[in-house]
Design a protein around this motif. Structure first.
Motif, mmCIF file in Angstrom:
data_model
loop_
_atom_site.group_PDB
_atom_site.id
_atom_site.type_symbol
_atom_site.label_atom_id
_atom_site.label_comp_id
_atom_site.label_asym_id
_atom_site.label_seq_id
_atom_site.Cartn_x
_atom_site.Cartn_y
_atom_site.Cartn_z
ATOM 1 N N ARG A 184 0.834 -1.201 0.000
ATOM 2 C CA ARG A 184 0.000 0.000 0.000
ATOM 3 C C ARG A 184 0.870 1.252 0.000
ATOM 4 N N MET A 185 1.908 1.231 0.812
ATOM 5 C CA MET A 185 2.822 2.360 0.915
ATOM 6 C C MET A 185 3.431 2.714 -0.436
ATOM 7 N N GLU A 186 3.817 1.683 -1.184
ATOM 8 C CA GLU A 186 4.522 1.901 -2.447
ATOM 9 C C GLU A 186 3.642 2.512 -3.529
ATOM 10 N N SER A 187 2.337 2.553 -3.306
ATOM 11 C CA SER A 187 1.424 3.123 -4.295
ATOM 12 C C SER A 187 1.102 4.592 -4.024
ATOM 13 N N THR A 188 1.672 5.184 -2.973
ATOM 14 C CA THR A 188 1.288 6.534 -2.546
ATOM 15 C C THR A 188 2.166 7.615 -3.150
ATOM 16 N N ASP A 189 1.655 8.839 -3.126
ATOM 17 C CA ASP A 189 2.456 9.995 -3.536
ATOM 18 C C ASP A 189 3.630 10.215 -2.586
ATOM 19 N N LEU A 190 3.422 9.969 -1.305
ATOM 20 C CA LEU A 190 4.517 10.138 -0.352
ATOM 21 C C LEU A 190 5.695 9.257 -0.726
ATOM 22 N N PHE A 191 5.426 8.025 -1.116
ATOM 23 C CA PHE A 191 6.507 7.119 -1.489
ATOM 24 C C PHE A 191 7.236 7.657 -2.722
ATOM 25 N N ARG A 192 6.478 8.119 -3.692
ATOM 26 C CA ARG A 192 7.092 8.675 -4.911
ATOM 27 C C ARG A 192 7.964 9.879 -4.583
ATOM 28 N N ILE A 193 7.485 10.722 -3.689
ATOM 29 C CA ILE A 193 8.235 11.921 -3.313
ATOM 30 C C ILE A 193 9.513 11.543 -2.570
ATOM 31 N N VAL A 194 9.384 10.677 -1.577
ATOM 32 C CA VAL A 194 10.545 10.326 -0.753
ATOM 33 C C VAL A 194 11.578 9.552 -1.562
ATOM 34 N N ARG A 195 11.125 8.737 -2.502
ATOM 35 C CA ARG A 195 12.086 8.017 -3.345
ATOM 36 C C ARG A 195 12.952 8.996 -4.132
ATOM 37 N N LYS A 196 12.395 10.131 -4.486
ATOM 38 C CA LYS A 196 13.122 11.147 -5.256
ATOM 39 C C LYS A 196 14.100 11.940 -4.375
ATOM 40 N N MET A 197 13.903 11.886 -3.087
ATOM 41 C CA MET A 197 14.665 12.716 -2.157
ATOM 42 C C MET A 197 16.137 12.310 -2.096
#
Length: 588
Positions: free
Chosen positions: A102-115
């Protein structure tokens, strides 16, 4: 008796203070002042106060996204299958294995992966690269054989627990089926891996790969069965290392491992890593059945692969890898001294590839640091005699104990001059040690998901790192053993997202502070204790390589904040219904 309507009307209209009354306003103002005063003590306070206007916008946007996802993603209504079929309540910061997909489908995950996450300072070599990739690569490598030292792999218990080994052999051995046959197989006999896999009695090669991966990775069941306790999960965890111990100890596999590791880390925003290294002398170079007599060739390959990746288009800007040499705390004195001697010898040959020394293994089951005083003092004397810098970077406090020898490893680590502390889970119980850690500028290498899966805490919500951050203790986030713990990647994004979701006071700016710390406390080069402390204090204002790396990270952080604003600003900055109300969000 319950109030009558007349009584309640009298109380509410004449006795109950209104929200606009001076006394209520005064309490609100005092509350805000107290919260702000407390936040000044946090380890990330200075970083948050120094944010650029654009970074503040990015922080506020992420806070709004986090609040929105809490209302729309992490609820039973939006995960009906998980909530209804399993009886679970879905919430942010829930157990990692249950939340991962579920976590991997979120915008937060996409944002943090880019960090830009700076450096990964606490991770163990054999448990880094995803086993789906590694086992496929192992199957493709010519000449690889499998053997079982204790006898045939027959029966549920044996399949789940028996140690196995992998080795390159020039001449093909064994027909394959015999390793699964108790009447035929002789213990320790090498069998060609592909033939053994094809003959696996429960599904052939695909069944074999599924079984082998299950021997390398802790399952969801392993992770969530907290009631079994720490010793039980460490028993299973240790058996994983017994299986993986020889998977990458052959030159072609070692090269593939390193290439995959650096690629995945850099794609995840990790520019630098210091990896704990624990290998016996069983490494083989290409085409050789005889193990190397020292670590020269293995470190030569490491050096070559780092330079090759850095010079490739996909690796430009990657800062590199150093190892932290580690000895198993379960070894006897002679074995420890021999390993320390190997460490010093290898350090002399490859000074740029070894950053420090540590002792590893389950703290509760192994010997405490105080039992190693003689060996550690000998090591320090030998380093001085050979003019090499090998500072201590100890594991300590990875325990639920309070006042036992394992808990007091924290005392010994600090007394022995450790520059960082791996885990430091029990540190929050020790006010005196907290003050010493702050005074001596010792960084805590915190591994939240590891601590959860290995049953030190039930979830990110009960992890003690927020208590340490609130007391001003410097820390960074690390992933420890991601391939074995179920991350399915070498990257750190999962730990960062769990912290962002679970801890209100953190926010994107708090994550940024933790990432900056990982650069500030990284061992980019050999330094005396005085040089080290000077660099940590000066941070980006100095003239050293560390200061240069901190300035590079600051540019990457600012560019990341620009990306957040460009990508999400139009949607989230102008929606009055999506406002950040938490201290980790807009209130910095």
């Amino acid at each position: 008796m319950p109030f009558t309507e007349e009584e309640w009307s009298e109380i509410s209209s004449t006795q109950l203070p209104g929200t606009s009354d001076a006394i209520v306003k005064k309490l609100h103002q005092a509350r805000i002042s107290l919260i702000r005063e407390e936040q000044k003590r946090r380890s990330d306070h200075a970083f948050k106060q120094s944010l650029s206007p654009l970074a503040r916008r990015a922080n506020d946007i992420v806070a709004k996204i986090r609040d929105h996802e809490r209302k729309t993603v992490w609820t039973p209504q939006f995960e009906e299958h998980l909530a209804v079929s399993s009886g679970l309540t879905v919430h942010p910061g829930m157990m990692f294995h249950l939340a991962k997909s579920r976590m991997e489908s979120t915008d937060l995950f996409r944002i943090v992966r880019k960090m830009p996450k700076g450096g990964l300072l606490h991770a163990h070599l054999d448990a880094m690269v995803d086993f789906g990739y590694l086992l496929d690569a192992l199957m493709e490598e010519p000449g690889i054989h499998i053997s079982a030292a204790d006898g045939p792999l027959v029966g549920k218990k044996t399949l789940a627990e028996a140690p196995i080994q992998f080795k390159f052999l020039k001449q093909e051995r064994g027909e394959g089926p015999e390793i699964w046959d108790e009447k035929v197989y002789e213990r320790g006999t090498p069998i060609r891996l592909t033939k053994a896999a094809d003959a696996f009695p429960n599904g052939g090669r695909q069944g074999f790969l599924k079984w082998l991966r299950s021997r390398c990775v802790l399952s969801t069941t392993d992770a969530v069965e907290q009631h079994h306790g720490i010793d039980a999960i460490w028993d299973k965890f240790s058996k994983c290392f017994l299986v993986t111990a020889t998977v990458i100890h052959y030159e072609p596999m070692w090269r593939k491992f390193l290439r995959r590791l650096m690629k995945v880390l850099y794609e995840d925003g990790v520019h630098w890593t210091e990896i704990r290294f624990t290998w016996p002398l069983n490494y083989h170079r290409l085409g050789s059945e005889t193990p190397e007599e020292d670590y020269t060739h293995m470190f030569t390959v490491l050096d070559e692969e780092i330079k090759a990746f850095q010079s490739s288009p996909e690796g430009r800007g990657f800062w590199g890898i150093r190892t932290i040499w580690t000895s198993l705390r379960a070894l006897d004195s002679r074995s420890i001294i021999q390993d320390m001697d190997n460490c010093i010898t290898t350090k002399i040959q490859f000074p740029h590839l070894i950053a420090g020394y540590d002792l590893v293994g389950p703290e509760d089951l192994g010997k405490p640091l105080k039992d190693f005083y003689p060996e550690l003092l000998w090591f320090r004397q030998q380093c001085a005699a050979e003019h090499v810098e090998l500072p201590f970077i100890f594991h300590a406090g990875e325990t639920l104990g309070d006042g036992n020898d394992t808990d007091h490893n924290l005392v010994d680590a600090i007394m022995l001059g450790t520059r960082r502390i791996g885990h430091g889970f029990s540190l929050y119980k020790h006010p005196q040690l907290i003050d010493m850690v702050k005074e001596k500028r010792i960084l805590i290498e915190s591994c939240p998901i590891s601590n959860e899966v290995l049953r030190l805490c039930a979830s990110i919500m009960s992890h003690p790192l927020p208590a340490l951050l609130a007391r001003g203790v410097p820390a960074c986030l690390c992933n420890d053993d991601p391939a074995m713990l179920g991350h399915d990647t070498a990257g750190s994004t999962h730990d960062f997202v769990q912290a962002l979701q679970g801890w209100e006071n953190l926010g994107l700016a708090g994550l940024g502070s933790l990432a900056e710390n990982s650069v500030r406390w990284a061992c980019f080069e050999d330094q005396t204790s005085e040089q080290w402390l000077k660099d940590v204090k000066e941070a980006s204002l100095g003239s050293s390589l560390k200061a240069e790396r901190l300035r590079e990270w600051a540019v990457a952080w600012e560019n990341f904040c620009v990306w957040v604003v460009d990508e999400y600003g139009d949607k989230w900055e102008h929606d009055s219904d999506k406002t950040a109300t938490h201290s980790g969000g807009a209130a910095l």
